[in-house]
Design a protein around this motif. Structure first.
Motif, PDB file in Angstrom:
ATOM      1  N   LEU A 156      18.546  -4.848 -17.943  1.00  0.00           N
ATOM      2  CA  LEU A 156      17.705  -3.863 -18.632  1.00  0.00           C
ATOM      3  C   LEU A 156      18.121  -2.415 -18.356  1.00  0.00           C
ATOM      4  O   LEU A 156      17.607  -1.496 -18.973  1.00  0.00           O
ATOM      5  CB  LEU A 156      16.234  -4.061 -18.251  1.00  0.00           C
ATOM      6  N   LYS A 157      18.996  -2.227 -17.377  1.00  0.00           N
ATOM      7  CA  LYS A 157      19.494  -0.885 -17.001  1.00  0.00           C
ATOM      8  C   LYS A 157      18.372   0.050 -16.557  1.00  0.00           C
ATOM      9  O   LYS A 157      18.363   1.236 -16.870  1.00  0.00           O
ATOM     10  CB  LYS A 157      20.273  -0.239 -18.164  1.00  0.00           C
ATOM     11  N   VAL A 158      17.410  -0.510 -15.803  1.00  0.00           N
ATOM     12  CA  VAL A 158      16.313   0.277 -15.212  1.00  0.00           C
ATOM     13  C   VAL A 158      16.052  -0.231 -13.799  1.00  0.00           C
ATOM     14  O   VAL A 158      16.370  -1.387 -13.481  1.00  0.00           O
ATOM     15  CB  VAL A 158      15.004   0.203 -16.043  1.00  0.00           C
ATOM     16  N   GLY A 159      15.467   0.609 -12.948  1.00  0.00           N
ATOM     17  CA  GLY A 159      15.084   0.192 -11.609  1.00  0.00           C
ATOM     18  C   GLY A 159      13.940  -0.805 -11.654  1.00  0.00           C
ATOM     19  O   GLY A 159      13.132  -0.804 -12.586  1.00  0.00           O
ATOM     20  N   ALA A 160      13.869  -1.659 -10.629  1.00  0.00           N
ATOM     21  CA  ALA A 160      12.840  -2.694 -10.595  1.00  0.00           C
ATOM     22  C   ALA A 160      12.501  -3.061  -9.157  1.00  0.00           C
ATOM     23  O   ALA A 160      13.331  -2.951  -8.259  1.00  0.00           O
ATOM     24  CB  ALA A 160      13.315  -3.937 -11.335  1.00  0.00           C
ATOM     25  N   THR A 161      11.276  -3.498  -8.941  1.00  0.00           N
ATOM     26  CA  THR A 161      10.868  -4.105  -7.679  1.00  0.00           C
ATOM     27  C   THR A 161       9.758  -5.103  -7.978  1.00  0.00           C
ATOM     28  O   THR A 161       8.991  -4.921  -8.926  1.00  0.00           O
ATOM     29  CB  THR A 161      10.446  -3.066  -6.626  1.00  0.00           C
ATOM     30  N   THR A 162       9.683  -6.146  -7.171  1.00  0.00           N
ATOM     31  CA  THR A 162       8.789  -7.265  -7.454  1.00  0.00           C
ATOM     32  C   THR A 162       7.788  -7.475  -6.331  1.00  0.00           C
ATOM     33  O   THR A 162       8.113  -7.304  -5.153  1.00  0.00           O
ATOM     34  CB  THR A 162       9.611  -8.554  -7.667  1.00  0.00           C
ATOM     35  N   ARG A 163       6.582  -7.875  -6.715  1.00  0.00           N
ATOM     36  CA  ARG A 163       5.549  -8.280  -5.765  1.00  0.00           C
ATOM     37  C   ARG A 163       4.993  -9.619  -6.211  1.00  0.00           C
ATOM     38  O   ARG A 163       4.897  -9.913  -7.407  1.00  0.00           O
ATOM     39  CB  ARG A 163       4.397  -7.258  -5.711  1.00  0.00           C
ATOM     40  N   ASN A 164       4.603 -10.437  -5.232  1.00  0.00           N
ATOM     41  CA  ASN A 164       3.963 -11.702  -5.590  1.00  0.00           C
ATOM     42  C   ASN A 164       2.561 -11.402  -6.123  1.00  0.00           C
ATOM     43  O   ASN A 164       2.008 -10.321  -5.917  1.00  0.00           O
ATOM     44  CB  ASN A 164       3.966 -12.698  -4.423  1.00  0.00           C
ATOM     45  N   TRP A 165       1.992 -12.363  -6.823  1.00  0.00           N
ATOM     46  CA  TRP A 165       0.725 -12.126  -7.511  1.00  0.00           C
ATOM     47  C   TRP A 165      -0.424 -11.884  -6.526  1.00  0.00           C
ATOM     48  O   TRP A 165      -1.342 -11.108  -6.809  1.00  0.00           O
ATOM     49  CB  TRP A 165       0.409 -13.277  -8.464  1.00  0.00           C
ATOM     50  N   LYS A 166      -0.389 -12.507  -5.359  1.00  0.00           N
ATOM     51  CA  LYS A 166      -1.425 -12.259  -4.349  1.00  0.00           C
ATOM     52  C   LYS A 166      -1.418 -10.784  -3.950  1.00  0.00           C
ATOM     53  O   LYS A 166      -2.481 -10.172  -3.785  1.00  0.00           O
ATOM     54  CB  LYS A 166      -1.217 -13.136  -3.112  1.00  0.00           C
ATOM     55  N   THR A 167      -0.241 -10.209  -3.784  1.00  0.00           N
ATOM     56  CA  THR A 167      -0.141  -8.788  -3.430  1.00  0.00           C
ATOM     57  C   THR A 167      -0.650  -7.923  -4.575  1.00  0.00           C
ATOM     58  O   THR A 167      -1.368  -6.942  -4.351  1.00  0.00           O
ATOM     59  CB  THR A 167       1.310  -8.420  -3.060  1.00  0.00           C
ATOM     60  N   VAL A 168      -0.310  -8.270  -5.817  1.00  0.00           N
ATOM     61  CA  VAL A 168      -0.791  -7.512  -6.971  1.00  0.00           C
ATOM     62  C   VAL A 168      -2.313  -7.496  -6.987  1.00  0.00           C
ATOM     63  O   VAL A 168      -2.938  -6.446  -7.158  1.00  0.00           O
ATOM     64  CB  VAL A 168      -0.227  -8.092  -8.290  1.00  0.00           C
ATOM     65  N   LEU A 169      -2.918  -8.672  -6.801  1.00  0.00           N
ATOM     66  CA  LEU A 169      -4.390  -8.759  -6.804  1.00  0.00           C
ATOM     67  C   LEU A 169      -4.999  -7.927  -5.672  1.00  0.00           C
ATOM     68  O   LEU A 169      -6.033  -7.267  -5.850  1.00  0.00           O
ATOM     69  CB  LEU A 169      -4.841 -10.213  -6.714  1.00  0.00           C
ATOM     70  N   LYS A 170      -4.369  -7.961  -4.506  1.00  0.00           N
ATOM     71  CA  LYS A 170      -4.863  -7.169  -3.373  1.00  0.00           C
ATOM     72  C   LYS A 170      -4.741  -5.672  -3.658  1.00  0.00           C
ATOM     73  O   LYS A 170      -5.648  -4.897  -3.321  1.00  0.00           O
ATOM     74  CB  LYS A 170      -4.116  -7.553  -2.090  1.00  0.00           C
ATOM     75  N   LEU A 171      -3.641  -5.243  -4.251  1.00  0.00           N
ATOM     76  CA  LEU A 171      -3.469  -3.832  -4.587  1.00  0.00           C
ATOM     77  C   LEU A 171      -4.513  -3.378  -5.616  1.00  0.00           C
ATOM     78  O   LEU A 171      -5.038  -2.261  -5.519  1.00  0.00           O
ATOM     79  CB  LEU A 171      -2.056  -3.560  -5.108  1.00  0.00           C
ATOM     80  N   ILE A 172      -4.831  -4.245  -6.566  1.00  0.00           N
ATOM     81  CA  ILE A 172      -5.893  -3.925  -7.522  1.00  0.00           C
ATOM     82  C   ILE A 172      -7.219  -3.762  -6.783  1.00  0.00           C
ATOM     83  O   ILE A 172      -7.955  -2.795  -7.008  1.00  0.00           O
ATOM     84  CB  ILE A 172      -5.989  -5.012  -8.614  1.00  0.00           C
ATOM     85  N   GLU A 173      -7.515  -4.680  -5.896  1.00  0.00           N
ATOM     86  CA  GLU A 173      -8.753  -4.622  -5.113  1.00  0.00           C
ATOM     87  C   GLU A 173      -8.820  -3.324  -4.286  1.00  0.00           C
ATOM     88  O   GLU A 173      -9.831  -2.632  -4.287  1.00  0.00           O
ATOM     89  CB  GLU A 173      -8.831  -5.842  -4.193  1.00  0.00           C
ATOM     90  N   LEU A 174      -7.735  -3.005  -3.595  1.00  0.00           N
ATOM     91  CA  LEU A 174      -7.715  -1.807  -2.760  1.00  0.00           C
ATOM     92  C   LEU A 174      -7.781  -0.512  -3.570  1.00  0.00           C
ATOM     93  O   LEU A 174      -8.267   0.494  -3.085  1.00  0.00           O
ATOM     94  CB  LEU A 174      -6.455  -1.790  -1.881  1.00  0.00           C
ATOM     95  N   SER A 175      -7.307  -0.551  -4.793  1.00  0.00           N
ATOM     96  CA  SER A 175      -7.316   0.660  -5.624  1.00  0.00           C
ATOM     97  C   SER A 175      -8.683   0.918  -6.248  1.00  0.00           C
ATOM     98  O   SER A 175      -8.896   1.948  -6.862  1.00  0.00           O
ATOM     99  CB  SER A 175      -6.236   0.588  -6.703  1.00  0.00           C
ATOM    100  N   LYS A 176      -9.605  -0.006  -6.087  1.00  0.00           N
ATOM    101  CA  LYS A 176     -10.968   0.171  -6.621  1.00  0.00           C
ATOM    102  C   LYS A 176     -11.869   0.923  -5.643  1.00  0.00           C
ATOM    103  O   LYS A 176     -12.883   1.451  -6.034  1.00  0.00           O
ATOM    104  CB  LYS A 176     -11.595  -1.184  -6.954  1.00  0.00           C
ATOM    105  N   ASP A 177     -11.506   0.936  -4.371  1.00  0.00           N
ATOM    106  CA  ASP A 177     -12.353   1.577  -3.345  1.00  0.00           C
ATOM    107  C   ASP A 177     -12.447   3.068  -3.558  1.00  0.00           C
ATOM    108  O   ASP A 177     -11.535   3.746  -3.866  1.00  0.00           O
ATOM    109  CB  ASP A 177     -11.792   1.301  -1.942  1.00  0.00           C
TER     110      ASP A 177
END
Length: 177
Positions: A156-177
């Motif tokens: 795709l010629k762009v930078g990328a980084t990956t997180r597992n879905w558990k981490t994504v869900l936790k980041l969503i939870e933490l961003s609500k505080d």
């Protein structure tokens, strides 16, 4: 506004080590507020009214100056992260979230590269690109899939980084505080 910085390639295999306390102090020094870190892989939640692109450049430069190496940074706001739940075609109430991952793209890929990448098939692993997100279903271990950060960066010629879905869900939870 709540923002989430996702860093690529720190504290992996003993290389490019950054303590989360040091990273938090650096973010504070750049003027960001209400900073929280989540696990050692470089996930930072904070408040800022700056746009994502500006923040990425500021944080990448600050990390390089302070620690002496380049660390790609991708920033999303909490709404963008929350939207990933509804747009993930592999996520439903019956999904095995251990098989789900989200690859964050630094920018939206060109149509040409998006069209080209659709020809790749690595079943049972699968991917779906939606804007700056690549939703992944990985049947086995993530570190064994061909659908890696490097694959998407090259195709795709762009930078990328990956997180597992558990981490994504936790980041969503933490961003609500």
């Amino acid at each position: 506004m709540k923002k989430i910085a996702i860093l690529r390639g720190i504290n992996v295999g003993g290389k490019r080590k950054i303590l989360m306390a040091d990273l938090k102090a650096l973010f504070e020094k750049t003027g960001l507020e209400n900073i929280k870190t989540y696990i050692q892989s470089g996930n930072i939640i904070f408040n800022s009214n700056s746009n994502n692109f500006e923040l990425e450049k500021i944080l990448e430069n600050s990390i390089r100056e302070r620690f002496g190496f380049n660390v790609p940074v991708i920033v999303r706001n909490s709404d963008e992260l929350q939207n990933s739940i509804t747009h993930n075609p592999f996520y439903n109430k019956n999904a095995d979230i251990n098989k789900l991952h989200l690859t964050f793209l630094k920018e939206k890929p060109s149509k040409e590269y998006l069209d080209e990448i659709q020809s790749f098939n690595y079943e049972p692993d699968n991917f779906k690109i939606d804007g700056q997100n690549v939703f992944l279903f990985i049947d086995g271990k993530y570190h064994k899939t061909k659908l890696s950060n490097t694959f998407f960066e090259k195709k795709l010629k762009v930078g990328a980084t990956t997180r597992n879905w558990k981490t994504v869900l936790k980041l969503i939870e933490l961003s609500k505080d």
